[in-house]
Write a protein that holds these residues in place. Sequence first.
Motif, PDB file in Angstrom:
ATOM      1  N   ASN A  31      35.490  -5.817  17.371  1.00 41.81           N
ATOM      2  CA  ASN A  31      35.297  -6.018  15.937  1.00 41.81           C
ATOM      3  C   ASN A  31      36.625  -6.050  15.184  1.00 41.81           C
ATOM      4  O   ASN A  31      36.740  -6.637  14.118  1.00 41.81           O
ATOM      5  CB  ASN A  31      34.392  -4.913  15.401  1.00 41.81           C
ATOM      6  CG  ASN A  31      33.669  -5.373  14.175  1.00 41.81           C
ATOM      7  OD1 ASN A  31      33.611  -6.568  13.906  1.00 41.81           O
ATOM      8  ND2 ASN A  31      33.122  -4.427  13.435  1.00 41.81           N
ATOM      9  N   GLU A  74      27.490 -18.565  17.447  1.00 46.60           N
ATOM     10  CA  GLU A  74      28.518 -18.662  16.409  1.00 46.60           C
ATOM     11  C   GLU A  74      29.012 -20.096  16.259  1.00 46.60           C
ATOM     12  O   GLU A  74      29.208 -20.792  17.260  1.00 46.60           O
ATOM     13  CB  GLU A  74      29.694 -17.720  16.717  1.00 46.60           C
ATOM     14  CG  GLU A  74      30.643 -18.156  17.821  1.00 46.60           C
ATOM     15  CD  GLU A  74      30.072 -18.096  19.226  1.00 46.60           C
ATOM     16  OE1 GLU A  74      28.988 -17.495  19.401  1.00 46.60           O
ATOM     17  OE2 GLU A  74      30.700 -18.657  20.146  1.00 46.60           O
ATOM     18  N   MET A  90      27.260 -10.723  12.989  1.00 44.53           N
ATOM     19  CA  MET A  90      27.360 -12.176  12.785  1.00 44.53           C
ATOM     20  C   MET A  90      27.523 -12.405  11.289  1.00 44.53           C
ATOM     21  O   MET A  90      26.629 -12.103  10.506  1.00 44.53           O
ATOM     22  CB  MET A  90      26.085 -12.865  13.292  1.00 44.53           C
ATOM     23  CG  MET A  90      26.063 -14.350  13.045  1.00 44.53           C
ATOM     24  SD  MET A  90      27.280 -15.240  14.026  1.00 44.53           S
ATOM     25  CE  MET A  90      26.428 -15.309  15.601  1.00 44.53           C
ATOM     26  N   GLU A 107      30.120  -8.865  24.846  1.00 42.23           N
ATOM     27  CA  GLU A 107      29.845  -8.005  23.696  1.00 42.23           C
ATOM     28  C   GLU A 107      29.000  -8.754  22.653  1.00 42.23           C
ATOM     29  O   GLU A 107      28.057  -8.211  22.088  1.00 42.23           O
ATOM     30  CB  GLU A 107      31.182  -7.537  23.103  1.00 42.23           C
ATOM     31  CG  GLU A 107      31.093  -6.750  21.820  1.00 42.23           C
ATOM     32  CD  GLU A 107      30.190  -5.542  21.915  1.00 42.23           C
ATOM     33  OE1 GLU A 107      30.077  -4.942  23.005  1.00 42.23           O
ATOM     34  OE2 GLU A 107      29.565  -5.191  20.889  1.00 42.23           O
ATOM     35  N   TRP A 108      29.330 -10.014  22.427  1.00 40.67           N
ATOM     36  CA  TRP A 108      28.575 -10.788  21.437  1.00 40.67           C
ATOM     37  C   TRP A 108      27.136 -11.021  21.893  1.00 40.67           C
ATOM     38  O   TRP A 108      26.228 -11.118  21.081  1.00 40.67           O
ATOM     39  CB  TRP A 108      29.269 -12.130  21.169  1.00 40.67           C
ATOM     40  CG  TRP A 108      30.480 -11.991  20.283  1.00 40.67           C
ATOM     41  CD1 TRP A 108      30.965 -10.828  19.752  1.00 40.67           C
ATOM     42  CD2 TRP A 108      31.343 -13.033  19.827  1.00 40.67           C
ATOM     43  NE1 TRP A 108      32.083 -11.076  19.009  1.00 40.67           N
ATOM     44  CE2 TRP A 108      32.342 -12.431  19.030  1.00 40.67           C
ATOM     45  CE3 TRP A 108      31.392 -14.401  20.003  1.00 40.67           C
ATOM     46  CZ2 TRP A 108      33.351 -13.145  18.408  1.00 40.67           C
ATOM     47  CZ3 TRP A 108      32.405 -15.131  19.391  1.00 40.67           C
ATOM     48  CH2 TRP A 108      33.369 -14.508  18.603  1.00 40.67           C
ATOM     49  N   GLU A 109      26.967 -11.123  23.206  1.00 41.40           N
ATOM     50  CA  GLU A 109      25.606 -11.358  23.690  1.00 41.40           C
ATOM     51  C   GLU A 109      24.775 -10.086  23.735  1.00 41.40           C
ATOM     52  O   GLU A 109      23.613 -10.076  23.372  1.00 41.40           O
ATOM     53  CB  GLU A 109      25.645 -12.005  25.082  1.00 41.40           C
ATOM     54  CG  GLU A 109      25.567 -13.521  24.979  1.00 41.40           C
ATOM     55  CD  GLU A 109      26.247 -14.231  26.133  1.00 41.40           C
ATOM     56  OE1 GLU A 109      26.057 -13.788  27.275  1.00 41.40           O
ATOM     57  OE2 GLU A 109      26.973 -15.207  25.878  1.00 41.40           O
ATOM     58  N   ARG A 140      33.008 -13.469  14.129  1.00 41.30           N
ATOM     59  CA  ARG A 140      32.162 -14.628  14.433  1.00 41.30           C
ATOM     60  C   ARG A 140      31.248 -14.893  13.240  1.00 41.30           C
ATOM     61  O   ARG A 140      30.895 -13.962  12.506  1.00 41.30           O
ATOM     62  CB  ARG A 140      31.329 -14.393  15.688  1.00 41.30           C
ATOM     63  CG  ARG A 140      30.412 -13.210  15.590  1.00 41.30           C
ATOM     64  CD  ARG A 140      29.460 -13.152  16.772  1.00 41.30           C
ATOM     65  NE  ARG A 140      28.814 -11.852  16.854  1.00 41.30           N
ATOM     66  CZ  ARG A 140      27.752 -11.611  17.590  1.00 41.30           C
ATOM     67  NH1 ARG A 140      27.214 -12.566  18.304  1.00 41.30           N
ATOM     68  NH2 ARG A 140      27.215 -10.406  17.603  1.00 41.30           N
ATOM     69  N   SER A 172      29.685  -6.058  16.966  1.00 42.28           N
ATOM     70  CA  SER A 172      30.175  -7.214  16.247  1.00 42.28           C
ATOM     71  C   SER A 172      29.099  -7.923  15.421  1.00 42.28           C
ATOM     72  O   SER A 172      28.212  -8.545  15.971  1.00 42.28           O
ATOM     73  CB  SER A 172      30.737  -8.178  17.288  1.00 42.28           C
ATOM     74  OG  SER A 172      31.736  -8.928  16.748  1.00 42.28           O
ATOM     75  N   GLN A 202      32.533 -12.469  25.070  1.00 48.40           N
ATOM     76  CA  GLN A 202      31.244 -13.121  25.361  1.00 48.40           C
ATOM     77  C   GLN A 202      30.167 -12.062  25.601  1.00 48.40           C
ATOM     78  O   GLN A 202      29.081 -12.122  25.032  1.00 48.40           O
ATOM     79  CB  GLN A 202      31.360 -13.935  26.656  1.00 48.40           C
ATOM     80  CG  GLN A 202      31.826 -15.337  26.492  1.00 48.40           C
ATOM     81  CD  GLN A 202      31.858 -16.024  27.859  1.00 48.40           C
ATOM     82  OE1 GLN A 202      32.577 -15.620  28.753  1.00 48.40           O
ATOM     83  NE2 GLN A 202      31.082 -17.061  28.000  1.00 48.40           N
TER      84      GLN A 202
END
Length: 494
Positions: A289, A323, A469, A460-462, A294, A467, A458
Amino acid sequence: MTHDRTTAPTSIVVFGGTGDLAKRKLFPAFFNLFIDEWMPVHFQIIALGRKPFDQEGFRAYVLENLKEFSRNKQFTEEQWTSFSEKITFLNFDITDENSFLHLNEKLTAFDVTCDNRANRLFYLSVAPNFIDSVSSSLKKAGMADEVKKDRIIIEKPFGYDKASAVALNQLLNQNFQEEQIYRIDHYLGKETVQNILAFRFANTVFEPLWSNRHIESVQITVAEQVGVEDRGGYYDHSGALRDMIQNHLLQILCMVAMDAPVEFESSLVRDKKAEILKTVRRIKPEDINHYTVRAQYTDGEINGKAKKAYRQEPGVDSNSNTETFVAMKFYIDNPRWQGVPFYMRTGKSMAQKKSCVIVNFKEVPNKTFVNGTDRLQRNQLTINIQPEMDIRLSFMAKKPGLDMTLNPVEMVFDYFESAPDSPEAYETLLIDALDGDSTLFMRSDQVEEAWDIIATIQEEWENGTYSPMHTYPAGSWGPEAADELLSRQGHRWL
Ligand code: NAD
């Protein structure tokens, strides 16, 4: 990359010859190389596709596309006729062994006309899930066995994550030697990107300044004004991190940050790029973060026209978590770059189409010209990649007049002025591939390192929780959080 006309007779095979890329980029590039007399004297192009064209129908389709997409639209009928005679269309099903047998016959027949085994260039302009079967079938039929003559070009995306890229490399390496594999990143064929190396390594004045001693930060922006258009289905499974950062932006980063190779030779240049990717600091999940932002575009306005939100685009899931914008900060842990932030941002549906690199130099150490309120603007070097193609060095100068007032001015080198009709990226890359020069193509280790750099992000975002949006209106420069990423360190996007 410095060549005379390519001489070896060559068969060019375009898998996906009826697709969008072939239509807009590949055929126009081959055609322009042909009329500029860069193509081998003896060559053929076999276009493979599933649409039911006959020969004349396919050639008419290519001509129609050239009229729309060719860089050179002032060609003569004679030029077109001689080019069109080189093209053969073959109705082809990748999943059918007989199609490959038929292709083999065409290639062998051409070899006979050359009195020699011709070189072969296989362009895989098809969806990534076909790479496996095409490369295995080529191997099985022995069609690409001559290591010095046969090459295979692979389009992006090269893998979906590190594991799939490693698997793809292993698969390709089972069927071909590494020197036969040309992984294309068309950004590397752009004049302005290639010129970064000339600018840095062919001049004495810039390279001594090119380090943390004099550079405060570097920004790389690749902003697109278009949204996902009709590629929503593809894009929604990809996103800006995979689609842009993993390849184009990290490749530009390599050009900006790499050390000079001893010689401008393919393996030496690629060694230096791979070294940079290895030294890019990996971001820990709990820091994501802090280093990345994103976002997705919401509805807005671009050039006076309303633009739908990403989630309303055709082919996009209405709850999509993909994103369309990324901003991030990287550090390179080597003596040259220790402590210098490299900021990157890329997005769709942004205010402007713009790709550029901005190198921000440090403040002048002495205060000779600072009289309380005046601040000197720091030197900046801007490398505009597209649509502007120029290099701008900004520096402080005395304003003409009786008093000693300073203001920033610019020195500019403009590509359009010196070469208004420079070749397109695909032309450069295709001629290099025809010549067997892989300098501007990505080696397996480069691709895997680039995936490794974004792997934790990748993941962490998934799956993670750190993080959020963010959103940004279409037609803007991204979310506020992207500005905060820089302002925390006293920087701002330029
Ligand atoms: P496309 O969908 O427009 O074309 C796909 C092609 O594959 C067509 O010619 C189709 O006939 C052929 N094809 C599909 N199934 C087949 C089968 N079973 N047998 C034989 N042929 C078959 O795709 P595209 O946009 O041209 O993209 C091609 C590749 O290039 C993809 O990997 C894409 O990611 C990559 N790429 C495209 C662009 C672009 O601007 N279009 C940009 C960068 C990368």
